[in-house]
Scaffold this motif. Structure first.
Motif, PDB file in Angstrom:
ATOM      1  N   TYR A 260       0.919  -1.059  -0.059  1.00 22.14           N
ATOM      2  CA  TYR A 260      -0.002  -0.202  -0.037  1.00 22.14           C
ATOM      3  C   TYR A 260       0.771   1.239   0.075  1.00 22.14           C
ATOM      4  O   TYR A 260       0.374   2.127   0.016  1.00 22.14           O
ATOM      5  CB  TYR A 260      -0.981  -0.193   1.406  1.00 22.14           C
ATOM      6  CG  TYR A 260      -1.692  -1.254   1.131  1.00 22.14           C
ATOM      7  CD1 TYR A 260      -2.362  -1.864   0.262  1.00 22.14           C
ATOM      8  CD2 TYR A 260      -1.433  -1.996   2.489  1.00 22.14           C
ATOM      9  CE1 TYR A 260      -3.068  -2.922   0.440  1.00 22.14           C
ATOM     10  CE2 TYR A 260      -2.246  -3.285   2.636  1.00 22.14           C
ATOM     11  CZ  TYR A 260      -3.068  -3.632   1.415  1.00 22.14           C
ATOM     12  OH  TYR A 260      -3.424  -5.047   1.360  1.00 22.14           O
ATOM     13  N   ASN A 261       2.271   0.852  -0.241  1.00 19.32           N
ATOM     14  CA  ASN A 261       3.053   2.251  -0.201  1.00 19.32           C
ATOM     15  C   ASN A 261       2.800   3.328   0.978  1.00 19.32           C
ATOM     16  O   ASN A 261       2.722   4.609   0.643  1.00 19.32           O
ATOM     17  CB  ASN A 261       2.750   3.046  -1.538  1.00 19.32           C
ATOM     18  CG  ASN A 261       3.917   4.010  -1.754  1.00 19.32           C
ATOM     19  OD1 ASN A 261       5.114   3.871  -1.407  1.00 19.32           O
ATOM     20  ND2 ASN A 261       3.657   5.150  -2.675  1.00 19.32           N
TER      21      ASN A 261
ATOM     22  N   ARG B 145      -6.504   5.460   0.257  1.00 15.78           N
ATOM     23  CA  ARG B 145      -6.725   4.165   0.399  1.00 15.78           C
ATOM     24  C   ARG B 145      -7.547   3.684   1.712  1.00 15.78           C
ATOM     25  O   ARG B 145      -7.476   4.131   2.671  1.00 15.78           O
ATOM     26  CB  ARG B 145      -5.200   3.307   0.606  1.00 15.78           C
ATOM     27  CG  ARG B 145      -4.282   3.159  -0.380  1.00 15.78           C
ATOM     28  CD  ARG B 145      -2.781   3.717  -0.017  1.00 15.78           C
ATOM     29  NE  ARG B 145      -2.811   5.118   0.166  1.00 15.78           N
ATOM     30  CZ  ARG B 145      -1.795   5.718   0.686  1.00 15.78           C
ATOM     31  NH1 ARG B 145      -0.558   5.035   0.903  1.00 15.78           N
ATOM     32  NH2 ARG B 145      -1.781   6.909   0.940  1.00 15.78           N
TER      33      ARG B 145
ATOM     34  N   GLU C  42     -15.940   2.057  -2.541  1.00 16.73           N
ATOM     35  CA  GLU C  42     -15.055   2.567  -3.456  1.00 16.73           C
ATOM     36  C   GLU C  42     -15.531   3.823  -4.318  1.00 16.73           C
ATOM     37  O   GLU C  42     -14.968   4.745  -4.489  1.00 16.73           O
ATOM     38  CB  GLU C  42     -14.565   1.707  -4.375  1.00 16.73           C
ATOM     39  CG  GLU C  42     -13.559   0.543  -3.836  1.00 16.73           C
ATOM     40  CD  GLU C  42     -12.898  -0.292  -4.787  1.00 16.73           C
ATOM     41  OE1 GLU C  42     -11.624  -0.715  -4.598  1.00 16.73           O
ATOM     42  OE2 GLU C  42     -13.288  -0.786  -5.851  1.00 16.73           O
TER      43      GLU C  42
ATOM     44  N   ASN D  16      -9.454   3.486  -3.620  1.00 15.22           N
ATOM     45  CA  ASN D  16      -9.257   1.804  -3.676  1.00 15.22           C
ATOM     46  C   ASN D  16      -9.447   1.126  -2.378  1.00 15.22           C
ATOM     47  O   ASN D  16      -8.985   1.916  -1.260  1.00 15.22           O
ATOM     48  CB  ASN D  16      -7.872   1.470  -4.036  1.00 15.22           C
ATOM     49  CG  ASN D  16      -7.770   1.725  -5.398  1.00 15.22           C
ATOM     50  OD1 ASN D  16      -8.683   1.027  -6.232  1.00 15.22           O
ATOM     51  ND2 ASN D  16      -6.918   2.446  -6.088  1.00 15.22           N
TER      52      ASN D  16
ATOM     53  N   TYR E 204      -8.947  -2.160  -0.031  1.00 14.30           N
ATOM     54  CA  TYR E 204      -8.025  -3.334  -0.031  1.00 14.30           C
ATOM     55  C   TYR E 204      -8.515  -4.240   1.148  1.00 14.30           C
ATOM     56  O   TYR E 204      -8.802  -3.678   2.278  1.00 14.30           O
ATOM     57  CB  TYR E 204      -6.728  -3.149   0.010  1.00 14.30           C
ATOM     58  CG  TYR E 204      -6.149  -2.296  -1.230  1.00 14.30           C
ATOM     59  CD1 TYR E 204      -5.976  -2.990  -2.336  1.00 14.30           C
ATOM     60  CD2 TYR E 204      -5.925  -0.883  -1.025  1.00 14.30           C
ATOM     61  CE1 TYR E 204      -5.389  -2.271  -3.340  1.00 14.30           C
ATOM     62  CE2 TYR E 204      -5.591  -0.167  -2.425  1.00 14.30           C
ATOM     63  CZ  TYR E 204      -5.318  -0.931  -3.252  1.00 14.30           C
ATOM     64  OH  TYR E 204      -4.764  -0.043  -4.267  1.00 14.30           O
TER      65      TYR E 204
ATOM     66  N   GLU F 215      -4.320  -7.825   0.266  1.00 13.67           N
ATOM     67  CA  GLU F 215      -4.493  -7.757  -1.161  1.00 13.67           C
ATOM     68  C   GLU F 215      -3.419  -6.840  -1.822  1.00 13.67           C
ATOM     69  O   GLU F 215      -3.104  -5.917  -1.127  1.00 13.67           O
ATOM     70  CB  GLU F 215      -6.054  -7.312  -1.441  1.00 13.67           C
ATOM     71  CG  GLU F 215      -7.009  -8.132  -1.662  1.00 13.67           C
ATOM     72  CD  GLU F 215      -8.403  -7.611  -1.926  1.00 13.67           C
ATOM     73  OE1 GLU F 215      -9.142  -8.401  -2.486  1.00 13.67           O
ATOM     74  OE2 GLU F 215      -8.543  -6.524  -1.607  1.00 13.67           O
ATOM     75  N   CYS F 216      -3.054  -6.981  -3.044  1.00 11.51           N
ATOM     76  CA  CYS F 216      -2.324  -6.068  -3.667  1.00 11.51           C
ATOM     77  C   CYS F 216      -3.208  -5.158  -4.593  1.00 11.51           C
ATOM     78  O   CYS F 216      -4.523  -5.378  -4.510  1.00 11.51           O
ATOM     79  CB  CYS F 216      -1.308  -6.819  -4.550  1.00 11.51           C
ATOM     80  SG  CYS F 216      -1.943  -7.881  -5.909  1.00 11.51           S
ATOM     81  N   GLU F 217      -2.545  -4.665  -5.549  1.00 13.16           N
ATOM     82  CA  GLU F 217      -3.335  -3.611  -6.345  1.00 13.16           C
ATOM     83  C   GLU F 217      -4.429  -4.463  -7.426  1.00 13.16           C
ATOM     84  O   GLU F 217      -5.411  -4.101  -7.868  1.00 13.16           O
ATOM     85  CB  GLU F 217      -2.582  -2.753  -7.223  1.00 13.16           C
ATOM     86  CG  GLU F 217      -1.735  -3.615  -8.411  1.00 13.16           C
ATOM     87  CD  GLU F 217      -0.280  -3.399  -8.634  1.00 13.16           C
ATOM     88  OE1 GLU F 217       0.416  -3.787  -9.695  1.00 13.16           O
ATOM     89  OE2 GLU F 217       0.131  -2.522  -7.854  1.00 13.16           O
ATOM     90  N   GLU F 218      -4.143  -5.736  -7.465  1.00 11.73           N
ATOM     91  CA  GLU F 218      -4.823  -6.807  -8.319  1.00 11.73           C
ATOM     92  C   GLU F 218      -6.307  -7.033  -7.611  1.00 11.73           C
ATOM     93  O   GLU F 218      -7.366  -7.242  -8.458  1.00 11.73           O
ATOM     94  CB  GLU F 218      -4.117  -7.980  -8.391  1.00 11.73           C
ATOM     95  CG  GLU F 218      -3.083  -7.852  -9.486  1.00 11.73           C
ATOM     96  CD  GLU F 218      -3.260  -7.678 -10.945  1.00 11.73           C
ATOM     97  OE1 GLU F 218      -4.274  -8.303 -11.566  1.00 11.73           O
ATOM     98  OE2 GLU F 218      -2.415  -6.958 -11.620  1.00 11.73           O
ATOM     99  N   LYS F 219      -6.287  -6.938  -6.386  1.00 13.65           N
ATOM    100  CA  LYS F 219      -7.467  -7.279  -5.651  1.00 13.65           C
ATOM    101  C   LYS F 219      -8.280  -8.611  -5.997  1.00 13.65           C
ATOM    102  O   LYS F 219      -9.304  -8.484  -6.287  1.00 13.65           O
ATOM    103  CB  LYS F 219      -8.777  -5.992  -5.810  1.00 13.65           C
ATOM    104  CG  LYS F 219      -7.999  -4.575  -5.560  1.00 13.65           C
ATOM    105  CD  LYS F 219      -9.209  -3.607  -5.748  1.00 13.65           C
ATOM    106  CE  LYS F 219      -8.713  -2.327  -5.719  1.00 13.65           C
ATOM    107  NZ  LYS F 219      -9.781  -1.321  -6.049  1.00 13.65           N
TER     108      LYS F 219
ATOM    109  N   CYS G  77       1.160  -9.082 -10.258  1.00 17.68           N
ATOM    110  CA  CYS G  77       1.803  -7.772  -9.587  1.00 17.68           C
ATOM    111  C   CYS G  77       3.456  -8.114  -9.558  1.00 17.68           C
ATOM    112  O   CYS G  77       3.980  -7.047  -9.295  1.00 17.68           O
ATOM    113  CB  CYS G  77       1.218  -7.323  -8.316  1.00 17.68           C
ATOM    114  SG  CYS G  77       1.727  -8.535  -6.760  1.00 17.68           S
TER     115      CYS G  77
END
Length: 386
Positions: A69-70, A157, A174, A180, A182, A197-201, A262
């Motif tokens: 999630y940076n 996020r 959302e 987004n 997650y 979860e990553c960005e792919e969800k 990802c």
């Protein structure tokens, strides 16, 4: 080896409830924290952690928050997780607060506030990340959007955990916040933040350095291959004070067979349901059929019942249909009062505002379908695992 591990009998949550101290592998004075799950009708599950255990959870959570999630020191994190049960803080809240502290992000942590007070915090501090259980965020979404245009707040996020989140709910959140959402996964006993979860969800990356994960057939205990749905069983790899070998989560799921686009090399989990009769309710709480049995069959006039769960307007609705020889307001009131004495329902109605007051319907004998009622006293129509 994995095959040797499968020769060891699994450990059940009941084993932990029966005797916590038999799991201790260090002198008792080494423990610095105990985290507890709710235990309304049976002994709560208590998990003890040493400083080394807590450091390990926080270190892996820091890595996960940065990788997935940076999260950086520039972020401001709003967390509204409840404190916990009784005297013990909820482990998730404690560990996450320390995780964001390690990263250097400003963290705004309170219990659950009134809607107007929540909006004031969001406007005063302008957080970039929001965290809570999905039912509570769903409630806030419904109520806050009546007062403010939420997609102008700058939340980038929203991180959810502790209960299943239907896709329809995720899409609504959302859309309204313009951000987004997650999902995360973990259990109090094993050490909270176990997958995310990553960005792919699509599935949650597991912290494979901390856990060895198996999927077994819930009936036979037979090992299942990646992609097959069964009960998730976890072995802790670096737990110091209270390790677990082949701990049965009672969660149904699968390990996804392919690596994620990802680029992260960690395998992914998908949660599909439960192997027991537990039902999530409100904001991160759980109910069991025996809790309803005690209340309904505690009234001698009740012959049979069915509890139907639905989700409407961001809240869980419980309808009790009780067969009785005595259709009276007095009996209806006794059942209602019994249900409202369950903290999981009371807190949902009065504190998190994620549960509607139960609706009690009394009907005459032989109204309910006898073929299905024995297997399905609790009927969940919420599609939590869609």
């Amino acid at each position: 080896s994995a095959s040797a591990l499968t020769q060891i009998p699994p450990t059940s949550p009941g084993d932990l409830q029966a005797n916590q101290r038999s799991f201790f592998c260090v002198p008792e004075e080494k423990f610095i924290k105990v985290f507890t799950t709710s235990g309304t009708t049976s002994a709560p599950k208590k998990a003890y952690f040493t400083q080394q255990d807590i450091d390990s959870i926080i270190n892996s959570s820091v890595t996960g928050m940065q990788l997935l999630y940076n999260i950086t020191p520039h972020d401001i994190v709003r967390m509204t997780f409840e404190e916990g049960y009784g005297t013990e803080i909820w482990g998730n809240r404690y560990c996450l607060e320390h995780t964001f502290g390690e990263i250097g992000a400003l963290t705004l942590v309170t219990g659950r506030l009134k809607i107007e007070d929540e909006l004031k915090i969001l406007l005063d501090y302008k957080p970039t990340v929001f965290m809570d259980v999905s039912s509570r965020i769903n409630y806030l979404t419904t109520e806050l959007k009546k007062l403010y245009d939420l997609d102008t707040l700058g939340i980038t996020r929203i991180l959810l955990g502790a209960e299943p989140t239907p896709n329809t709910m995720r899409k609504k959140i959302e859309e309204v916040w313009g951000t987004n959402v997650y999902m995360g996964y973990g259990t109090t006993e094993l050490g909270m933040n176990m997958a995310g979860e990553c960005e792919e969800k699509h599935g949650m990356h597991m912290t494979e350095t901390n856990f060895f994960t198996e999927v077994i057939d819930p009936q036979t205990g037979e090992h299942l291959e990646d992609g097959e749905i069964g009960e998730l069983v976890f072995t802790t790899l670096n737990r110091d004070g209270m390790p677990f070998i082949r701990y049965q989560s009672h969660d149904l799921g699968r390990i996804m067979p392919d690596l994620c686009p990802c680029g992260l090399p960690l395998r992914k989990l998908e949660i599909k349901g439960r192997t027991d009769d537990m039902l999530p309710i409100g904001a991160g709480d759980n109910l069991f059929i025996r809790m309803f049995d005690d209340i309904l069959f505690g009234q001698p006039e009740v012959i049979e019942y069915q509890a139907i769960f639905e989700r409407k307007d961001g809240k869980d609705h419980i309808t009790i249909i009780a067969e009785t020889s005595s259709i009276t307001d007095d009996l209806r009131e006794k059942i209602f009062k019994g249900l409202m004495e369950l903290p999981e329902i009371n807190n949902g109605v009065h504190i998190s505002h994620t549960v509607a007051p139960p609706n009690i319907q009394l009907v005459k004998q032989n109204t309910l379908d006898r073929k299905s009622i024995k297997q399905k006293r609790l009927l969940d129509k919420r599609n939590l695992y869609d």
